[in-house]
Each structure stands twice: as structure tokens, then as C-alpha cells.
Enzyme design. Structure first.
Site, short mmCIF file in Angstrom:
data_model
loop_
_atom_site.label_atom_id
_atom_site.label_comp_id
_atom_site.label_asym_id
_atom_site.label_seq_id
_atom_site.Cartn_x
_atom_site.Cartn_y
_atom_site.Cartn_z
CB THR A 181 -0.89 -0.03 1.26
OG1 THR A 181 -1.80 -1.12 1.14
CG2 THR A 181 -1.66 1.26 1.44
CB VAL A 210 -13.19 -3.18 1.32
CG1 VAL A 210 -12.63 -1.80 1.62
CG2 VAL A 210 -13.94 -3.17 0.00
N GLY A 211 -10.08 -3.63 2.53
CA GLY A 211 -9.24 -3.54 3.72
C GLY A 211 -9.35 -2.20 4.42
CG ASP A 212 -5.88 -0.83 6.54
OD1 ASP A 212 -5.57 -1.76 5.76
OD2 ASP A 212 -5.07 0.04 6.87
CB THR A 231 1.13 0.06 4.66
OG1 THR A 231 1.33 -1.11 3.86
CG2 THR A 231 2.41 0.37 5.42
N GLY A 232 -0.60 -2.49 6.02
CA GLY A 232 -0.45 -3.72 6.77
C GLY A 232 -1.62 -4.65 6.56
N GLY A 234 -4.97 -5.45 6.84
CA GLY A 234 -6.08 -4.53 7.02
C GLY A 234 -7.10 -4.93 8.05
#
Length: 317
Positions: A181, A210-212, A231-232, A234
Site C-alpha cells: 500500500t 475491502v481492507g483498511d 499499511t499492513g 487490514g
């Protein structure tokens, strides 16, 4: 790696990231490392020039992230990873800390620069998040560039998803270890903060996951105290509202930016079993950069114009 200084009359500063992940088992080719360093610095420089011109931190964040979105090196827009269905789905968000406004898009497939769409949602709509074809229709009404989904598909990413599916077919489950990300945080000449994040999401993701990154308070947050881009993994960033938690620790407990990022990333998230990293700026321009993976890519231009770029021996894909 230290770079030559630039002159600037203000406290304007910018910090960008290109993701975090785990160390690659063999050395990164020098030309690839140079490409990462050059693109990260190009992104930071583009945003810094906006700040030097007296423009807003929001504009600086958007400009910086667009540079990273247009590069095939990072997992955002043109360099995005493939989903399980063979397509690319993009997410992005941005937040104006001074106005306390935010915008986001998720699951889009035809918007060339999702970060620009997120900004338009923030500034040209009454909403915070738009998704899928609705977000794409909105982007068209506000004049953003739409492209064929093929624009986002690089051969390197196609080979990557092919390898993952072959491994799964042989009974080897895929585990995400490369979290590429991109994001940016900025402080402008007026002391106003902004943050933004953009991603292609998790490699081989399914079912419209969908992530964070587009979730305000999870992957992106900004207020009068600080600006955060994460970033990671999510799911952990969403469960622990990572970006907002950092800001809350600073505002309500009086923690420094460095104390807050350590407590959240190496405390809550790591102890819960998640991995990731954040970049943060406080209202005085103090940076906080931390990650629980083995490395993170970032670049910074400080108020005195000094440039820094950090590229670990990782594969950010």
C-alpha cells in the site's frame, strides 16, 4: 540515504510510504532498489513543491500519492495486485485534518487515480465513501480520468497471481507477506495536516474484500493533532482502528508521536497477531515511522529541505 538539501522558508514537511513487508531471501537488484528510491523521492518532492508554493496539505498528499499510483512498483493503481477473479480492485482515502472532512472510494476498477476520486468525494459530494460502479460514475461526473481495467494489469502482477493459484492448486495455501500500500502525510505552511492512502488491496483477495486503506480511522486519519497513513494486514487495522487510536493517544493521553505509534503497532496490533506499519506527522512536523514487519519503504522531506529515503531489502508486491 541522505540527499542534498533544498531551501524552504516554512515548516512545511511531507512523508510518504510505499508499503511494508518481510525481507526477501536474496539481495534486491541494485537497479530495482534505485527505482524504488527514485520514485519515493519523486513522490515526496512533488508534494513538497506544492507545500512550498503555499498550497494545502490536502493537495500535497494527493499529488504525492498520484506519483506512486502511476508507478508499476507499488501495489496501488497501475501497480496493483490481482484479485482471485483475475481483475484489479482499488481502494483509496484522504482526510483534511483542519476541516475534519474525509473522502474514500473502494472496489473501483476504472479510475486511473483513486486518490483523486477520494478527494472529490470529500470536496464535491455530501458523502464520505463511494464504492464500485457508483464511485466510477461519480468520478466521471467530476471529470476524472477513467481507463480500461487493462491499464492496471502489468505482466509482473499477472505472473504473481498465476504463481499463487498454482501453489494453491498443489495444496499450498497462500499467505500475504508483501504489503505494498502507498500513502502520504503532510503539514502545510498554515499548520494544517492531511493524510491519504491508496492500495490494490490484498493479493488473491475474494468476494469484494475491502481492507483498511479506505476506512477513515483505520488506514487513514488526520485532525489538528496529527496525520496518519497505514499499511499492513487490514483486518487488524480495522478492528483496532489504528490510525484514530494513534491520534487519540496523542490528544487524550499526551503521548508523543513516537510513543503513540509504538504503543499501537508494537503493542495492540502486534500482540493481536497483526503486522503492519504507519507514517505519522504531528502538528509541529515531528515524524513517527514504525512497523512490525521486517521493513518499510518511506521517504521524507523535512522543513529544512533535507531529503531522506529508506528502502529495505524487501519485495513490496
Amino acid at each position: 540515504m541522505e540527499q542534498p538539501s533544498l531551501s524552504t522558508p516554512s515548516n512545511a514537511t511531507i512523508l510518504v510510504h510505499g508499503g511494508c513487508g518481510n525481507v526477501y531471501p536474496r539481495p534486491m537488484a541494485p537497479e530495482r532498489r534505485a527505482a524504488y528510491e527514485a520514485t519515493l523521492l519523486q513522490a515526496a518532492q512533488a508534494g513538497f513543491e506544492v507545500l512550498q508554493a503555499g498550497k494545502s496539505s490536502v493537495e500535497a498528499v494527493e499529488v504525492s500519492i498520484k506519483v506512486l499510483e502511476d508507478s508499476p512498483l507499488f501495489n496501488a493503481a497501475h501497480g496493483a495486485v490481482f484479485s482471485n477473479d483475475g481483475g484489479v480492485e482499488l481502494d483509496a482515502s484522504i482526510m483534511d485534518g483542519a476541516a475534519f472532512l474525509a473522502g474514500a472510494v473502494a472496489g473501483v476498477k476504472t479510475i486511473r487515480n483513486p486518490i483523486s476520486a477520494a478527494r472529490q468525494v470529500m470536496e464535491a459530494s455530501a458523502h464520505v465513501m463511494l464504492v464500485g460502479t457508483g464511485a466510477e460514475a461519480f468520478a466521471e461526473t467530476v471529470g476524472l480520468e477513467l481507463v480500461s481495467p487493462a491499464y492496471f494489469e502489468t505482466e509482473e502482477r499477472r505472473a504473481q497471481i498465476r504463481q499463487v493459484k498454482e501453489a494453491e492448486a498443489q495444496g499450498h495455501p497462500f499467505q500475504e507477506t508483501k504489503l505494498g500500500t502507498v500513502g502520504a502525510v503532510a503539514l502545510d505552511q498554515h499548520g494544517k495536516l492531511a493524510a491519504g492512502t491508496s492500495t490494490g488491496g490484498m493479493l488473491n483477495k475474494r468476494f469484494g474484500r475491502v481492507g483498511d486503506s479506505p476506512i477513515i480511522g483505520a488506514g487513514t486519519y488526520a485532525n489538528h493533532i496529527c496525520a496518519v497513513s497505514g499499511t499492513g494486514h487490514g483486518e487488524f487495522f480495522m478492528r483496532h482502528t489504528v490510525a484514530h487510536d494513534i491520534a487519540a493517544l496523542m490528544e487524550y493521553k499526551g503521548l508523543t508521536v513516537e510513543q503513540a505509534v509504538q504503543e499501537v503497532i508494537h503493542g495492540k496490533v502486534h500482540q493481536a497477531g497483526g503486522q503492519g506499519g504507519v507514517i505519522v506527522l504531528d502538528v509541529h512536523g515531528n515524524p513517527g515511522i514504525t512497523y512490525s514487519t521486517q521493513g518499510m519503504f518511506w521517504a521524507r522531506i523535512s522543513p529544512d529541505g533535507a531529503q531522506q529515503v529508506h528502502v529495505d531489502n524487501l519485495v513490496i508486491e
